[in-house]
Design an enzyme around this catalytic site. Structure first.
Site, mmCIF file in Angstrom:
data_model
loop_
_atom_site.group_PDB
_atom_site.id
_atom_site.type_symbol
_atom_site.label_atom_id
_atom_site.label_comp_id
_atom_site.label_asym_id
_atom_site.label_seq_id
_atom_site.Cartn_x
_atom_site.Cartn_y
_atom_site.Cartn_z
ATOM 1 N N GLN A 125 17.011 28.432 10.328
ATOM 2 C CA GLN A 125 18.143 28.096 11.276
ATOM 3 C C GLN A 125 18.915 26.902 10.846
ATOM 4 O O GLN A 125 17.890 25.831 10.864
ATOM 5 C CB GLN A 125 17.545 28.020 12.539
ATOM 6 C CG GLN A 125 18.721 27.735 13.699
ATOM 7 C CD GLN A 125 18.084 27.854 15.099
ATOM 8 O OE1 GLN A 125 17.980 29.161 15.742
ATOM 9 N NE2 GLN A 125 17.430 26.730 15.730
ATOM 10 N N GLY A 126 19.965 26.758 10.642
ATOM 11 C CA GLY A 126 20.916 25.577 10.057
ATOM 12 C C GLY A 126 21.895 25.273 11.078
ATOM 13 O O GLY A 126 23.316 25.402 11.258
ATOM 14 N N SER A 128 20.998 21.761 13.435
ATOM 15 C CA SER A 128 21.113 20.449 13.609
ATOM 16 C C SER A 128 21.609 19.851 12.136
ATOM 17 O O SER A 128 21.498 20.208 11.135
ATOM 18 C CB SER A 128 19.604 19.792 13.852
ATOM 19 O OG SER A 128 19.382 19.939 15.193
ATOM 20 N N GLU A 245 16.525 32.064 21.889
ATOM 21 C CA GLU A 245 15.630 30.994 21.476
ATOM 22 C C GLU A 245 14.903 30.282 22.738
ATOM 23 O O GLU A 245 13.682 30.103 22.945
ATOM 24 C CB GLU A 245 16.388 29.808 20.894
ATOM 25 C CG GLU A 245 15.353 28.867 19.891
ATOM 26 C CD GLU A 245 15.958 27.759 19.129
ATOM 27 O OE1 GLU A 245 15.352 27.377 18.251
ATOM 28 O OE2 GLU A 245 17.009 27.732 19.207
ATOM 29 N N ASN A 362 14.774 19.561 26.538
ATOM 30 C CA ASN A 362 14.900 19.939 27.981
ATOM 31 C C ASN A 362 15.855 18.971 28.867
ATOM 32 O O ASN A 362 16.269 19.550 29.956
ATOM 33 C CB ASN A 362 13.168 19.562 28.617
ATOM 34 C CG ASN A 362 12.406 20.829 27.993
ATOM 35 O OD1 ASN A 362 12.798 21.547 27.217
ATOM 36 N ND2 ASN A 362 11.180 20.942 28.310
ATOM 37 N N GLU A 363 16.171 17.840 28.368
ATOM 38 C CA GLU A 363 17.410 17.127 29.350
ATOM 39 C C GLU A 363 18.638 17.863 29.255
ATOM 40 O O GLU A 363 19.311 18.013 30.244
ATOM 41 C CB GLU A 363 17.284 15.687 28.507
ATOM 42 C CG GLU A 363 16.289 14.809 28.928
ATOM 43 C CD GLU A 363 15.154 15.143 28.045
ATOM 44 O OE1 GLU A 363 14.726 15.740 26.999
ATOM 45 O OE2 GLU A 363 13.967 14.760 28.619
#
Lengths: 379, 318
Positions: A125-126, A128, A245, A362-363
């Site tokens: 997966q690209g 970030s 995801e 999670n933030e």
């Protein structure tokens, strides 16, 4: 309300259980996030594929069994109960594939899905980039149209790409309209990592495995057929993947039910007189069952044609914190043995700690819950 | 497999929600804090008329002959409204135990408790669970009043002074687990009300020139409450199903439900108060009526720690 499985579903479960009992490797494979382990895991993936267990919910023509989402849940339960190896193909099968089924052309589906199912092509997966993590829309990797060649030229750096050093392909977002508002002007590309101009450099994760990679593109050509969905509308396509995801397809309840079963076994082996430890083990069991039940309610809704929506953010926070809690409790039970290398719990603990970070921290999920589910103001 | 309520069950819930909006507004809850009975003026009769109070009583005894799955959402609604009535005690325990037409319609009020019995002074019949479990008429019982943190919950120690009827083990067990299910559902309803009212408040309330609900410190607290309720509710609904079908693990499922519901509602209460600031700490403001009900019910019929220990026994000491 009917919380029983049909005879056909029970038969499906029994078939999966019997096959897994006969075929799951007796000794655990080395981590699939290392070069050696990845190759051994791909052999396992081929075994799964040949018996048509790699992609149970897919059409038969792509190697699946056209299993219902209920049967898929049962398969996942059995898979993790059997202690079967991690799925190194997961980012393709569980994240990209649902997006391909939704947005891909028939040609793209025929081209990519069978080889994804067999493990011949593996996907990373690209998303970030060094300066765009939680703020995914802030990516700066770009793609420029090359009309003469009939495609695009990609330039930029992706990072923290899981198993990027071992996979054959990458799916990712690239900016195609630098003048557009941040969430617009992005396009979803499918990229063979052996394309000229691609450099992949693996690097270590906190747990020591070489599970991460940086993927550099320097004027890399990809043909038009490698665009998934509409040009400049990649954000919408990417959100479908991140929905998978965060939610059901990546982390089915079976995974946590299996972990809690191992935790209960550990607790029985070690003795369970301490009331505080008993509380924590019981809480882990309750939370794992809560996740299973919430999933059954969600699948009931999906089966009735309702959408899942922003609720996948609730799910992601819950399962990732559950996983941390399960491992924390196991380490408590192990006491001074916890630090020893031969316990899978310490390794699992380190992986569990990545859960609240990946797939949108999670933030970020809590912001999404507050704004999209509760309706609190963004600013 | 179908983990959802039927259209009929949802319609019944909506009807009870509408009824309670009319018969049990926050002013009625506040009124019950200081009136003679701790109860509402009209909600009991209205619920009786709708059949809710006799939902679990067999049809040939004047009830609706429904199941735990049918009533669990109704109990949740009574929690959402903070209904100050012995609803769970009567509808889930007393009425099906007596199985009389008078109990089914609510003409006769049956309450229940262990060890203290709420609203024993205004009930006609009292089910006392505990070391010795018995049913006794109000007129044949000596009552000693105790004050709850929730002033609408009038609690009494009950001693049978006249003829009482001992309860069989099986009846005590049914009563206990049904009651625990009912209070778990009420806790989920209370939690949802606290979350809803707090969400409204933080959107309205401005500080530093912005709604406080735009601050992440507030958002994350309320997101945590939403998550806790999202995952507590299915445990409660599953427990209702398990009691209905007689699942061998039904009791463990009820314990899981009570532990999760008590924890979720307690988190909702804590964060609701914090997000309301000094406004919520004011006695004149309604928030504390719901918060104190949570505190009372979180501990009643076994608190989260007690029920988690029961779960631990089931999985660790089989």
């Amino acid at each position: 309300m009917d919380l029983t499985w049909s005879d056909a579903e029970e038969a499906f479960r029994a078939e999966a259980r019997a096959w897994l009992a006969a075929n799951v490797p007796a000794a655990p494979l080395p981590s699939g996030d290392t070069r050696e382990g990845f190759d051994l895991h791909l052999e396992w993936e081929r075994t799964l594929f040949e018996a048509r267990w790699a992609v149970v919910s897919w059409p038969e023509s792509y190697g699946g069994r056209e299993a219902s989402i209920w049967e898929w849940l049962l398969f996942e339960e059995e898979y993790y109960r059997a202690g079967a190896p991690q799925r190194v193909t997961q980012n393709g099968i569980f994240l990209l594939a649902p997006t391909l089924f939704e947005f891909g052309t028939p040609e793209q589906q025929d081209r990519f899905l069978p080889k994804m199912a067999s493990g011949e092509e593996t996907w990373c997966q690209g998303w970030s980039e060094p300066d765009a993590g939680s703020d995914l829309a802030g990516i700066s990797s770009r793609a420029e149209r090359d009309d003469a060649a009939g495609g695009w030229r990609l330039t930029g750096q992706k990072t923290w790409t899981t198993r990027g050093a071992f996979c054959t392909h990458l799916f990712g977002l690239y900016r195609t309209d630098p003048t557009a508002e941040r969430h617009r002007g992005l396009t979803y590309f499918l990229l063979p990592l052996d394309s000229p101009g691609v450099t992949v450099r693996g690097f270590g994760r906190l747990d020591g495995d070489e599970g991460f990679a940086e993927v550099f593109c320097d004027d890399v050509f990809v043909p038009e057929a490698m665009v998934l969905g509409e040009v400049d509308h990649g954000w919408k396509v990417a959100m479908a993947t991140t929905g998978s995801e965060r939610g059901l397809t990546l982390r089915s309840p079976g995974r946590f039910l299996a972990t809690v079963a191992r935790l209960v076994e550990l607790a029985r082996d070690r003795g369970v007189d301490d009331p505080l430890v008993r509380q924590r083990v019981a809480q882990a069991q309750i939370a794992a069952e809560a996740y299973q039940l919430q999933t059954l309610a969600t699948v009931t809704k999906l089966s009735a044609g309702e959408a899942a929506g922003a609720e996948s953010s609730l799910t992601k926070v819950f399962w990732s914190e559950l996983d941390v809690q399960l491992h924390e409790t196991a380490l408590s039970l192990l006491g001074h043995d916890a630090e020893l290398d031969d316990t899978p719990w310490m390794k699992g603990w380190q992986f569990a700690l990545s859960g609240p970070i990946y797939a949108g921290t999670n933030e970020i999920q809590r912001n999404v819950i507050a704004e999209r589910v509760l309706g609190l103001p963004r600013k | 497999m179908r983990f959802a309520f039927s259209d009929d069950q949802l319609a019944f819930r909506d009807a009870v929600r509408d009824l309670l909006a009319k018969e049990c507004p926050p002013s009625a809850v506040r009124e019950a804090w200081s009136n003679d009975t701790g109860r509402t003026a009209t909600a009991w009769a209205a619920l009786g008329e709708m059949g809710v109070l006799g939902a679990l009583v067999p049809e040939d005894r004047g009830g609706l002959g429904l199941s735990e799955v049918d009533v669990v959402l109704l109990a949740e609604e009574t929690g959402r409204a903070a209904l100050p009535e012995p609803f769970v005690e009567h509808a889930l325990v007393g009425a099906p135990l007596l199985a009389t037409e008078a109990a089914a319609t609510g003409a006769v009020t049956v309450t229940a408790g262990d060890p203290l019995v709420p609203y024993a002074d205004t009930a006609h019949t009292i089910v006392r669970l505990g070391h010795e479990s018995f049913v006794v008429a109000r007129s044949a019982a000596d009552l000693t009043a105790h004050r709850s943190v929730d002033h609408s919950r009038r609690l009494f120690e009950v001693v049978a002074s006249g003829g009482s009827e001992p309860l069989e083990r099986a009846a005590v067990s049914t009563a206990y687990w049904r009651a625990t299910l009912g209070f778990s559902a009420q806790l989920v309803g209370l939690g949802h009300h606290l979350l809803d009212t707090t969400t409204e408040y933080v959107i309205e309330r401005k500080q530093f020139g912005a709604p406080i609900g735009s601050f992440q410190a507030i958002k994350h607290k309320l997101a945590d409450v939403r998550i806790a309720l999202e995952f507590a509710a299915p445990l409660v609904y599953r427990a209702a199903s398990s009691l209905t079908v007689g699942d061998p693990s039904a009791r463990t499922h009820v314990s899981m439900a009570k532990a999760a519901a008590a924890d979720a509602a307690s988190l909702a209460a804590r964060h609701a108060l914090q997000c309301h600031g000094a406004m919520g700490y004011s006695f004149e403001y309604d928030l504390h009526l719901w918060i104190k009900r949570v505190w009372a019910l979180a501990g009643a019929w076994g608190d989260a720690t007690w029920h988690r220990e029961l779960v631990a026994r089931a999985i660790l000491d089989p």
